[in-house]
Design an enzyme around this catalytic site. Structure first.
Site, PDB file in Angstrom:
ATOM      1  N   CYS A  69     -18.742 -12.717 -19.780  1.00 50.72           N
ATOM      2  CA  CYS A  69     -20.048 -12.772 -20.445  1.00 50.72           C
ATOM      3  C   CYS A  69     -20.000 -13.787 -21.597  1.00 50.72           C
ATOM      4  O   CYS A  69     -20.893 -14.628 -21.734  1.00 50.72           O
ATOM      5  CB  CYS A  69     -20.400 -11.387 -20.964  1.00 50.72           C
ATOM      6  SG  CYS A  69     -22.127 -11.196 -21.419  1.00 50.72           S
ATOM      7  N   GLY A  81       0.790  -1.226   0.000  1.00 46.22           N
ATOM      8  CA  GLY A  81       0.000   0.000   0.000  1.00 46.22           C
ATOM      9  C   GLY A  81       0.820   1.272   0.000  1.00 46.22           C
ATOM     10  O   GLY A  81       0.281   2.353  -0.195  1.00 46.22           O
ATOM     11  N   CYS A 129     -27.628  -9.597 -16.325  1.00 44.89           N
ATOM     12  CA  CYS A 129     -27.054  -9.192 -17.608  1.00 44.89           C
ATOM     13  C   CYS A 129     -28.021  -9.553 -18.730  1.00 44.89           C
ATOM     14  O   CYS A 129     -28.552 -10.668 -18.780  1.00 44.89           O
ATOM     15  CB  CYS A 129     -25.719  -9.897 -17.810  1.00 44.89           C
ATOM     16  SG  CYS A 129     -25.055  -9.740 -19.485  1.00 44.89           S
ATOM     17  N   CYS A 154     -26.138 -12.527 -20.959  1.00 46.36           N
ATOM     18  CA  CYS A 154     -25.813 -13.846 -20.430  1.00 46.36           C
ATOM     19  C   CYS A 154     -26.635 -14.206 -19.198  1.00 46.36           C
ATOM     20  O   CYS A 154     -26.516 -15.299 -18.662  1.00 46.36           O
ATOM     21  CB  CYS A 154     -24.328 -13.959 -20.119  1.00 46.36           C
ATOM     22  SG  CYS A 154     -23.834 -13.094 -18.624  1.00 46.36           S
ATOM     23  N   CYS A 163     -22.924  -7.246 -18.912  1.00 43.18           N
ATOM     24  CA  CYS A 163     -21.688  -7.473 -18.172  1.00 43.18           C
ATOM     25  C   CYS A 163     -20.630  -6.476 -18.618  1.00 43.18           C
ATOM     26  O   CYS A 163     -20.433  -6.250 -19.815  1.00 43.18           O
ATOM     27  CB  CYS A 163     -21.142  -8.867 -18.470  1.00 43.18           C
ATOM     28  SG  CYS A 163     -21.966 -10.186 -17.611  1.00 43.18           S
TER      29      CYS A 163
END
Lengths: 258, 296
Positions: free
Chosen positions: B276, B36, B245, B248, B270
């Site tokens: 997808c 970080g 979605c 899909c 998606c």
């Protein structure tokens, strides 16, 4: 109370090259005491205040502060982390210009809440409740809590800055011309408010001002500075009613009488 | 040296010269050692404009090898300009294999999404970062923000979240949502939607972040705690979607809204095109896929 001072200042000097900022200044500040530093522009008042509040490193001298657990610590020998922690919990600093001390782009509530979040409060409801409480205490109405300080008048900003500093219950507050840019009626209200808060919370404060009236109203004791030196110090009423040093006499006699 | 000799003799392997790669690798190692923490590095000019992912490209160029398989996504899609250009760039200068399948890739360079398919150990996810400093908009002084990171003074980060709740009634930050890494440094996860934040937590893959214009590299090593900041009474939440979605039928995935006409028609699909396509290939269908669900 205790019989030990809160702040011990010993021979503080600050030189800017060959020029004197302030020279060989010593005093004790006691718990609950308000000390005014007066003098003309350029006399080293603000330099002294900045040295005391560790915003500036003095050329020589020591300042020791009595921590909450009783021990004295030399401010210039502390680690930076400790010093910054002290500055945002046990101390407050009220700037002459509120925009120096406030975050102008976040709301009043967040300005007051910042110190609380900085010491680890993570409950939104509690933070907001403290912010609301403190805005009320400095006479800002509750429905302004989500407004940004730039929508506030000068007097309101100054009061907001005071609330922001006092929310963590500091023991020592530094003020640099707290009533500087305000008109007289607003000044009077702010002084009233400050006097009330200082009394109620038992704060110690060091107030830098060029305005003897502010010193008279707020402070118990004062020191008069000229050219970086202390020319006179004592109880406020004594100094103002019976000035001893020639410069203080001049200063007191130059107040306009209406 | 491993300069590629076949048909790209004018470039060193992966465009950057070896000394530069070395310098960047050192920065990456340091970043991995301090999860970080933003490590400064001497960012180079790349043959693409700032904002196109020059930081990510430099990181990828420094870690890529001849046997790596590269996938590049832009907002989850493999087929948009940024992804296509960067993929073509590495094909040209490193001659590596490329793929659009998350599972096949060893290095995935991403602009603002984490693939839906869970990443595996050994994979490297490289983020393109525009602004690495999470405190930037609250505290513009870089000297001050560095000090705040050093002394772990992160109260200011909550001021932003406080402002959100005060103004909107809930935490309205939806992307670049600040996280605390391994309990120490607060980090900007680049402008990924906060939907992806939980995927960073204890990820099996190595996550590297490169900011080219800002000259910073930071990293989240595998199996590292990544916690999104929040308030006790306003806990962190990810976005949810009302419908699956349209192509899909996938749920619990991040969806893009696509405007279809000027009469308010819209569809949600998606954002991760690879996910997808894989779902459709295995027979899943949404209500706008134009064909009946296959009976595989």
């Amino acid at each position: 109370m205790t019989d030990e001072p809160l702040l011990r200042v010993r021979s503080i000097s600050k030189f800017y090259g060959n020029r004197i900022g302030c020279n060989d200044i010593s005093f004790d500040l006691w718990p609950g005491e308000v000390l005014a530093v007066v003098g003309e522009s350029g006399s080293g008042k603000t330099t002294l205040l900045n040295c005391l509040s560790t915003r500036l490193l003095p050329t020589s001298g020591t300042v020791s502060y009595r921590m909450r657990y009783g021990a004295f610590h030399d401010l210039y020998r502390m680690s930076e982390a400790e010093r910054r922690f002290l500055m945002r919990t046990d101390w407050g600093f009220v700037h002459q210009n509120p925009s120096d001390g406030l975050r102008m782009t976040v709301s009043a509530g967040a300005n007051v809440g910042e110190r609380l979040m900085a010491v680890g409060q993570r409950h939104y409801g509690d933070i907001r409740a403290s912010a609301t409480d403190w805005l009320g205490r400095v006479e800002i109405s509750e429905d302004r809590i989500d407004d940004q300080p730039r929508a506030f008048s000068g007097g309101m900003r100054q009061r907001l800055q005071i609330a922001r500093n006092l929310v963590t219950g500091p023991r020592l507050v530094f003020m640099d011309e707290p009533t500087g840019g305000l008109d007289v009626s607003v000044q009077a209200r702010l002084l009233d408010l400050l006097r009330g808060l200082v009394h109620e919370l038992g704060l110690s404060a060091i107030v830098v001002t060029h305005d003897l009236a502010v010193a008279r109203l707020l402070s118990h004791r004062m020191i008069v500075m000229k050219d970086g030196h202390v020319v006179e110090s004592g109880l406020t009423d004594r100094v103002l009613d019976d000035p001893q040093a020639p410069y203080t006499q001049l200063l007191v006699s130059s107040i306009l009488q209406v | 040296m491993n300069a590629h000799t076949d048909n790209i003799a004018q470039y060193n392997f992966a465009y950057l010269d070896e000394q530069t790669k070395r310098m960047i690798r050192r920065a990456i190692l340091k970043a991995i050692a301090i999860p970080g923490y933003q490590v400064p590095f001497a960012s180079r000019e790349m043959p693409m404009p700032y904002g196109w992912g020059t930081g990510g490209v430099q990181v990828t160029a420094s870690v890529i090898g001849t046997d790596d398989v590269l996938k590049v996504i832009d907002q989850g899609a493999d087929d948009t300009t940024n992804a296509v250009s960067i993929r073509a760039f590495f094909q040209k200068v490193a001659n590596v294999d490329v793929t659009t399948h998350t599972a096949d890739a060893t290095i995935i360079q991403t602009r603002h999404r984490i693939p839906e398919e869970p990443l595996k150990a050994g994979q490297v996810l490289v983020y393109q970062v525009p602004i690495p400093e999470p405190l930037r908009f609250l505290e513009p002084r870089e000297t001050e923000t560095r000090k705040m990171h050093a002394l772990e003074e992160y109260g200011l980060m909550h001021v932003k979240l406080y402002e959100d709740i005060a103004q909107h009634g809930h935490i309205a930050t939806t992307f670049a949502y600040p996280v605390k890494v391994e309990g120490r440094y607060v980090m900007d996860p680049s402008p990924t939607p906060k939907f992806d934040n939980p995927k960073m937590h204890m990820s099996k893959a190595l996550q590297l972040f490169g900011a080219g214009r800002e000259k910073r590299i930071y990293a989240v090593p595998p199996y590292t705690r990544v916690e999104s900041l929040d308030f006790e009474d306003h806990p962190f939440e990810i976005q949810t979607f009302d419908e699956p979605c349209a192509l899909c039928g996938g749920t619990n995935v991040y969806l893009d809204e696509v405007v279809l006409d000027d009469r308010g028609g819209r569809m949600f699909v998606c954002s991760d095109t690879d996910n997808c396509e894989a779902r459709r290939a295995s027979g899943h269908r949404g209500h706008l896929s134009g064909e009946e669900a296959a009976t595989i």
